[in-house]
Design a protein around this motif. Structure first.
Motif, mmCIF file in Angstrom:
data_model
loop_
_atom_site.group_PDB
_atom_site.id
_atom_site.type_symbol
_atom_site.label_atom_id
_atom_site.label_comp_id
_atom_site.label_asym_id
_atom_site.label_seq_id
_atom_site.Cartn_x
_atom_site.Cartn_y
_atom_site.Cartn_z
ATOM 1 N N LYS A 22 36.847 43.301 38.355
ATOM 2 C CA LYS A 22 36.413 43.596 39.189
ATOM 3 C C LYS A 22 37.701 44.062 40.354
ATOM 4 O O LYS A 22 38.089 43.064 39.952
ATOM 5 C CB LYS A 22 35.668 42.717 39.390
ATOM 6 C CG LYS A 22 35.245 42.633 41.048
ATOM 7 C CD LYS A 22 34.291 40.624 41.903
ATOM 8 C CE LYS A 22 34.095 40.974 42.644
ATOM 9 N NZ LYS A 22 33.712 39.770 43.034
ATOM 10 N N GLY A 23 36.930 45.228 41.098
ATOM 11 C CA GLY A 23 38.072 45.010 42.617
ATOM 12 C C GLY A 23 39.014 46.825 42.501
ATOM 13 O O GLY A 23 39.004 46.673 41.395
ATOM 14 N N ASP A 41 39.830 39.107 40.035
ATOM 15 C CA ASP A 41 39.786 40.578 41.074
ATOM 16 C C ASP A 41 40.614 40.862 41.386
ATOM 17 O O ASP A 41 41.698 40.443 42.113
ATOM 18 C CB ASP A 41 38.510 39.608 42.244
ATOM 19 C CG ASP A 41 38.754 40.686 43.051
ATOM 20 O OD1 ASP A 41 38.789 42.014 43.435
ATOM 21 O OD2 ASP A 41 37.605 39.877 44.573
#
Length: 158
Positions: A22-23, A41
């Protein structure tokens, strides 16, 4: 990971994405930069051993993020006016977005002028060249930036 880049390519803004994580992380890469990867993240990863990232964070917090928040609000209001067929309201929100964009450009210009030795300013000037090409901002940047590829590119566009 150890990256080998030409000296005239750094410092500059880079984006790090990790497959299936993620991210995304935006940071100024320069010699000696260390990234401590947050495996939950990527955007929360920590960047150290840098000179340009504090200027990048300052620009993000004081100029870009406030603009992004207003733009999101105005776009939402514009979409609502569009769905309800309120032409006057729709035109108002479109005008507000234009006004805020011009404010963003002015704040960006001010940032460049108040940070003439920053590679962040060089990056911002390059990415907004169409808006600033007649303002003489390149000449106001510190000569220490002259060896960077972006500086040479902009010098050639004058």
């Amino acid at each position: 990971m150890n990256l080998q880049l030409a000296g005239d390519l750094v410092p500059d803004l880079y984006q790090l994405n990790v497959s299936q994580m993620k991210g995304a992380l935006f940071f100024f890469l320069e010699p000696g930069t260390h990234i401590y990867l947050d495996t939950l993240d990527v955007s929360r990863s920590i960047v150290t051993q840098f000179r340009s990232n504090p200027d990048w964070q300052l620009f993000q917090e004081t100029v870009q993020k406030p603009y992004d928040q207003l733009f999101k609000t105005y776009t939402s209001a514009e979409n609502k006016a569009r769905k309800t067929g309120k032409t006057d309201s729709l035109n108002y929100w479109i005008e507000q977005k234009t006004v805020e964009y011009n404010v963003l450009l002015e704040k960006t210009k001010t940032f460049i002028l108040t940070h003439p030795a920053s590679f962040v300013s060089l990056y911002l000037l390059k990415n907004n060249w169409y808006a600033f090409k007649n303002d003489g901002l390149l000449e106001k940047l510190d000569v220490a930036l002259a060896g960077h590829r972006s500086y040479q590119f902009l010098k050639g566009k004058r």
